[in-house]
Design a protein around this motif. Sequence first.
Motif, short mmCIF file in Angstrom:
data_model
loop_
_atom_site.label_atom_id
_atom_site.label_comp_id
_atom_site.label_asym_id
_atom_site.label_seq_id
_atom_site.Cartn_x
_atom_site.Cartn_y
_atom_site.Cartn_z
N ILE A 28 0.81 -1.21 0.00
CA ILE A 28 0.00 0.00 0.00
C ILE A 28 0.85 1.27 0.00
CG2 ILE A 28 -1.99 -1.10 1.10
CD1 ILE A 28 -1.02 -0.06 3.77
N ALA A 29 2.13 1.12 -0.26
CA ALA A 29 3.06 2.26 -0.15
C ALA A 29 2.67 3.43 -1.03
CB ALA A 29 4.48 1.80 -0.47
N GLY A 30 2.23 3.16 -2.24
CA GLY A 30 1.95 4.24 -3.19
C GLY A 30 0.81 5.15 -2.77
N ARG A 31 -0.11 4.63 -1.97
CA ARG A 31 -1.26 5.44 -1.57
C ARG A 31 -1.31 5.69 -0.07
NH1 ARG A 31 -6.37 3.32 -5.23
NH2 ARG A 31 -5.39 3.64 -7.26
N TYR A 32 -0.26 5.35 0.61
CA TYR A 32 -0.25 5.43 2.07
C TYR A 32 -0.49 6.85 2.57
CZ TYR A 32 1.37 4.94 6.88
OH TYR A 32 1.45 4.97 8.26
N ASP A 33 0.19 7.84 2.01
CA ASP A 33 0.04 9.22 2.48
C ASP A 33 -1.38 9.72 2.28
OD1 ASP A 33 2.69 9.28 3.23
OD2 ASP A 33 3.38 10.28 1.42
N ALA A 34 -1.94 9.48 1.09
CA ALA A 34 -3.31 9.94 0.82
C ALA A 34 -4.31 9.27 1.75
CB ALA A 34 -3.66 9.66 -0.63
N LEU A 35 -4.09 7.99 2.00
CA LEU A 35 -4.99 7.26 2.89
C LEU A 35 -4.95 7.82 4.31
CD1 LEU A 35 -4.25 3.67 1.58
CD2 LEU A 35 -6.50 4.77 1.57
N ASN A 36 -3.75 8.15 4.77
CA ASN A 36 -3.64 8.73 6.12
C ASN A 36 -4.41 10.03 6.23
OD1 ASN A 36 -2.17 6.80 7.46
ND2 ASN A 36 -0.20 7.76 7.12
N ARG A 37 -4.31 10.89 5.20
CA ARG A 37 -5.01 12.17 5.25
C ARG A 37 -6.52 11.95 5.31
NH1 ARG A 37 -0.01 13.09 4.40
NH2 ARG A 37 -0.05 12.06 6.40
N VAL A 38 -7.01 11.04 4.47
CA VAL A 38 -8.46 10.82 4.40
C VAL A 38 -8.97 10.15 5.67
CG1 VAL A 38 -10.30 9.60 3.18
CG2 VAL A 38 -8.49 10.74 1.88
N ILE A 39 -8.31 9.09 6.10
CA ILE A 39 -8.78 8.33 7.25
C ILE A 39 -8.76 9.16 8.53
CG2 ILE A 39 -8.14 6.41 8.76
CD1 ILE A 39 -7.37 4.86 6.24
N SER A 40 -7.75 10.00 8.69
CA SER A 40 -7.64 10.82 9.90
C SER A 40 -8.35 12.16 9.76
CB SER A 40 -6.17 11.07 10.24
OG SER A 40 -5.59 11.97 9.30
N LEU A 41 -9.02 12.38 8.63
CA LEU A 41 -9.69 13.65 8.34
C LEU A 41 -8.69 14.80 8.37
CD1 LEU A 41 -12.91 13.12 10.52
CD2 LEU A 41 -12.52 12.50 8.12
N GLY A 42 -7.45 14.51 8.00
CA GLY A 42 -6.40 15.53 7.95
C GLY A 42 -5.78 15.87 9.28
N LEU A 43 -6.25 15.24 10.35
CA LEU A 43 -5.77 15.59 11.69
C LEU A 43 -4.41 15.00 12.01
CD1 LEU A 43 -9.12 15.22 13.63
CD2 LEU A 43 -7.93 17.34 13.08
N ASP A 44 -3.95 14.03 11.22
CA ASP A 44 -2.66 13.43 11.55
C ASP A 44 -1.52 14.43 11.41
OD1 ASP A 44 -3.10 13.13 8.61
OD2 ASP A 44 -1.08 12.27 8.68
N GLN A 45 -1.66 15.43 10.54
CA GLN A 45 -0.58 16.40 10.36
C GLN A 45 -0.35 17.28 11.59
OE1 GLN A 45 1.65 16.68 7.38
NE2 GLN A 45 0.84 14.62 7.72
N PRO A 46 -1.37 17.93 12.16
CA PRO A 46 -1.10 18.67 13.41
C PRO A 46 -0.64 17.78 14.55
CG PRO A 46 -3.46 18.66 12.88
CD PRO A 46 -2.74 18.16 11.68
N TRP A 47 -1.13 16.53 14.60
CA TRP A 47 -0.65 15.62 15.64
C TRP A 47 0.82 15.31 15.45
CZ3 TRP A 47 -5.24 11.71 14.85
CH2 TRP A 47 -6.41 12.26 15.40
N ARG A 48 1.23 15.13 14.21
CA ARG A 48 2.65 14.86 13.93
C ARG A 48 3.52 16.06 14.31
NH1 ARG A 48 3.36 10.42 10.19
NH2 ARG A 48 1.35 9.61 9.47
N ARG A 49 3.05 17.26 13.98
CA ARG A 49 3.82 18.46 14.34
C ARG A 49 3.93 18.62 15.84
NH1 ARG A 49 1.27 20.47 9.53
NH2 ARG A 49 -0.52 21.24 10.72
N ARG A 50 2.86 18.27 16.55
CA ARG A 50 2.90 18.35 18.01
C ARG A 50 3.93 17.36 18.56
NH1 ARG A 50 3.71 20.68 22.13
NH2 ARG A 50 2.78 19.96 24.08
N THR A 51 4.03 16.21 17.96
CA THR A 51 5.01 15.20 18.38
C THR A 51 6.42 15.73 18.22
OG1 THR A 51 3.49 13.44 17.73
CG2 THR A 51 5.82 12.85 17.96
N ILE A 52 6.70 16.39 17.11
CA ILE A 52 8.03 16.95 16.87
C ILE A 52 8.32 18.09 17.84
CG2 ILE A 52 9.41 18.22 15.19
CD1 ILE A 52 7.97 16.43 13.05
N GLU A 53 7.33 18.91 18.12
CA GLU A 53 7.52 19.99 19.10
C GLU A 53 7.93 19.43 20.46
OE1 GLU A 53 3.86 22.09 19.22
OE2 GLU A 53 4.08 22.96 17.22
N ALA A 54 7.39 18.28 20.80
CA ALA A 54 7.67 17.67 22.11
C ALA A 54 9.13 17.25 22.25
CB ALA A 54 6.75 16.47 22.34
#
Length: 251
Positions: A28-54
């Motif tokens: 599923i590598a080719g569509r993994y990023d798009a799937l993450n955005r859709v499944i998480s309703l786009g929320l995975d990106q702010p969560w990821r940034r918060r993880t890096i801030e930590a």
Amino acid sequence: MTEPPTSDAAQAASRPVRPGSGRMFDRIAGRYDALNRVISLGLDQPWRRRTIEALSLEPGHRVLDLATGTGDMAILAARAEPGVEVVGVDPSTAMLDVGRDKVTRDGFAERIVLREGDGEDLPFADDAFDAAMIAFGIRNVADRPRALREMARVVRPGGRIAILEANEPRRGPLAPLARLHVHHVMPRIGAWLSGAAEYRYLQTSIEAFPQPEAFADVMRAQGLVVERVERMLFDVACLFVARPAGPQEGS
């Protein structure tokens, strides 16, 4: 007539694919990023940034990104702090191929290295990194305690370790709605968009993952001092921030 021996590659290809393994994610590598955005309703990106801030990154820091996949976290870290170097490790060769293309495209080839590897047996010296992170990957590791011990080993004393993981909400008024999303919406959208039944694994893996308090206890037992546990959006995700225990702290 004697049949020629089967090659190691052919034998590996014929074995069942373990749910959550690198071979599963190869599909599923080719569509993994798009799937993450859709499944998480786009929320995975702010969560990821918060993880890096930590991680409280500073110029000159060397960061380990376990289960780097297609390199999202590695790229976000390099973008957040121009003075850091990131080493991403993942068992999926296809995901790493996608990640390397992204790293080159975004201009981070000199600061990000992606390599195939296993989080349970890291090929790095003790105290080799200033920080480590893993996003939505620890639940896929077969031996989680061993991977946690490895992170504690390779991160220097005082360095931060941040673990972001999906969670099945079990409390609060919106928990039933969140569980509906985890059990039915995520696997169906994933299977529909990717054409890969493997995405149904999301439901069972999230359901089986320990609740935040229990997982924090697992971390402590492996030589980590858990500094905080942050629940996100009605408990659908959780961020664990820790550091390696010092000589006098034990587990």
